[in-house]
Design an enzyme around this catalytic site. Structure first.
Site, PDB file in Angstrom:
ATOM      1  N   ARG A 208       0.850  -1.182   0.000  1.00 19.61           N
ATOM      2  CA  ARG A 208       0.000   0.000   0.000  1.00 19.61           C
ATOM      3  C   ARG A 208       0.886   1.233   0.000  1.00 19.61           C
ATOM      4  O   ARG A 208       1.903   1.286   0.700  1.00 19.61           O
ATOM      5  CB  ARG A 208      -0.939   0.013   1.208  1.00 19.61           C
ATOM      6  CG  ARG A 208      -2.073  -1.008   1.120  1.00 19.61           C
ATOM      7  CD  ARG A 208      -3.047  -0.654  -0.001  1.00 19.61           C
ATOM      8  NE  ARG A 208      -4.198  -1.554  -0.072  1.00 19.61           N
ATOM      9  CZ  ARG A 208      -4.280  -2.594  -0.874  1.00 19.61           C
ATOM     10  NH1 ARG A 208      -3.241  -2.900  -1.659  1.00 19.61           N
ATOM     11  NH2 ARG A 208      -5.374  -3.333  -0.914  1.00 19.61           N
ATOM     12  N   GLU A 237      -3.158   7.654  -4.492  1.00 22.70           N
ATOM     13  CA  GLU A 237      -3.556   7.125  -5.794  1.00 22.70           C
ATOM     14  C   GLU A 237      -4.998   7.566  -6.060  1.00 22.70           C
ATOM     15  O   GLU A 237      -5.779   7.666  -5.119  1.00 22.70           O
ATOM     16  CB  GLU A 237      -3.474   5.589  -5.812  1.00 22.70           C
ATOM     17  CG  GLU A 237      -2.076   5.038  -5.757  1.00 22.70           C
ATOM     18  CD  GLU A 237      -2.048   3.505  -5.753  1.00 22.70           C
ATOM     19  OE1 GLU A 237      -3.102   2.890  -6.071  1.00 22.70           O
ATOM     20  OE2 GLU A 237      -1.007   2.933  -5.432  1.00 22.70           O
ATOM     21  N   HIS A 254       0.302   0.272  -9.692  1.00 29.52           N
ATOM     22  CA  HIS A 254      -0.432  -0.603  -8.776  1.00 29.52           C
ATOM     23  C   HIS A 254      -0.951  -1.836  -9.529  1.00 29.52           C
ATOM     24  O   HIS A 254      -2.130  -2.186  -9.448  1.00 29.52           O
ATOM     25  CB  HIS A 254      -1.596   0.152  -8.121  1.00 29.52           C
ATOM     26  CG  HIS A 254      -2.098  -0.513  -6.864  1.00 29.52           C
ATOM     27  ND1 HIS A 254      -2.768   0.175  -5.876  1.00 29.52           N
ATOM     28  CD2 HIS A 254      -2.033  -1.800  -6.427  1.00 29.52           C
ATOM     29  CE1 HIS A 254      -3.111  -0.653  -4.908  1.00 29.52           C
ATOM     30  NE2 HIS A 254      -2.664  -1.861  -5.223  1.00 29.52           N
TER      31      HIS A 254
END
Length: 373
Positions: A208, A237, A254
């Protein structure tokens, strides 16, 4: 029964139509009119599932086809009596193979053998434990840090983060994002840790974004910190720091867990959980869903060395194919999500069968996850 599914969940329409009427919708944002008469919602990590999204709807079950759940307010769901299931471990193999691809690329560039390095793994759950096993199969020394597992007395040798910072050549993070409590992982990598990290180390974050303080990392790199950096996740993000992207060695959108196998596992795990929730349990054979890969068999002649191993790994997946597109479009509105939405099909090592004339090489490849004759 109406079931909403994220339009980017592979095989979702095919599977969930066995249980009801399926409507595929964008994950960010989900159209409110679609939610109005829906009974179940199947999402990915781009969808924030909370009271603001679901209040006033008749949703009775939420599934996320992801291992992580920090985008879901599961406490609120439980309070409302809404069923919930995630897909733990669904993309663990994909993330492990992403890390290997990055490490092999850096090893080639910088002229080192991965076997000669010590890898510190922070977070030894579904991803970290698999990464540890595959690194050890290759003969790599690992140091593990997982305070919750250490305090539970789980089997294995766990070390404080400070030891990994001092001794490991590579720090790779695979923790959940906890913003409070005894295992707070928000900004686990902060200015203090970066200052303590010796030069010429490798930092990988594929869990994360906010586990690493992106502002502190950028400041350290701007000041000349000698640190090879691999970031698949960002803070925040879908926006990200363009100056930081310019300074990292490998930057991706990601997608570390985005293999076809990983996505399919996520969909099937949530489907099976929902079928049990309805009292109609069904089991899915993953292989029955997957297409024939572009490359399915290759002959390896002679013993396996790291050079050959890198070429085999990169035949299936080379992280550079995801680094370049992000650099090309970063900063343009909507492009981060577009890269994820229209992600090029990627397979896992298990899609490639390697014929070997060397038994030791065959055994190693099998331990790493390749099919062998």
């Amino acid at each position: 029964m109406k079931i909403l599914v994220d339009e980017n969940m592979p095989y979702a329409t095919e599977l969930f139509s066995r249980l009801g009427n399926v409507q595929a919708v964008p994950g960010r944002p989900i159209p409110s009119d679609a939610l109005a008469d829906a009974d179940a919602l199947m999402v990915r990590s781009v969808t924030k599932v909370n009271e603001a999204l679901l209040a006033g709807t008749r949703i009775g079950f939420v599934g996320t086809a992801t291992a992580g759940t920090d985008h879901v307010d599961d406490v609120w769901l439980q309070q409302q009596g809404i069923g919930f299931s995630a897909a733990p471990g669904c993309n663990a193999i994909a993330v492990v193979e992403y890390v290997f691809s990055a490490l092999m690329l850096l090893a080639e560039r910088d002229g080192f053998q991965l076997r000669d390095k010590t890898v510190g793994i922070i977070g030894v759950g579904n991803v970290g434990s698999r990464l540890d096993a595959r690194l050890k199969a290759l003969g790599v020394r690992t140091l593990l840090c997982d305070p919750p597992r250490a305090e539970r007395g789980d089997a294995g040798e766990f070390w404080p983060l400070e030891k990994l910072v001092a001794e490991a050549d590579v720090l790779t993070f695979h923790t959940p994002l906890n913003k409070s409590g005894p295992y707070n992982s928000l900004h686990l990598v902060d200015a203090e840790l970066l200052a303590a990290l010796p030069d010429n180390r490798i930092l990988i974050n594929a869990c994360r974004g906010a586990v690493v303080d992106n502002a502190a990392l950028l400041q350290a790199l701007e000041k000349g910190k000698k640190l090879s950096t691999v970031l698949d996740v960002w803070e925040p993000e879908p926006e990200l720091s363009l100056p930081l992207l310019a300074r990292v060695d490998i930057g991706t959108a990601h997608i570390a867990g985005y293999t076809l196998e990983g996505k399919a596992r996520g969909t099937t795990q949530v489907f099976e959980a929902f079928s049990r929730h309805l009292g109609q349990p069904q089991q899915i054979e993953l292989a029955s869903l997957l297409p024939v890969p572009e490359f399915s068999q290759i002959q390896l002649n002679g013993p396996l060395d790291e050079g050959k191993l890198k070429r085999l790994m990169h035949l299936v997946y080379d992280v550079r194919r995801d680094d370049a597109p992000l650099r090309k479009v970063a900063g343009q509105p909507g492009e981060f999500d577009r890269l994820r939405k229209h992600y090029q099909e990627r397979r896992e090592w298990s899609s490639l069968r390697v014929q070997c004339d060397d038994s030791a090489s065959a055994e190693l490849l099998h331990k790493l996850g390749f099919l062998t004759a």
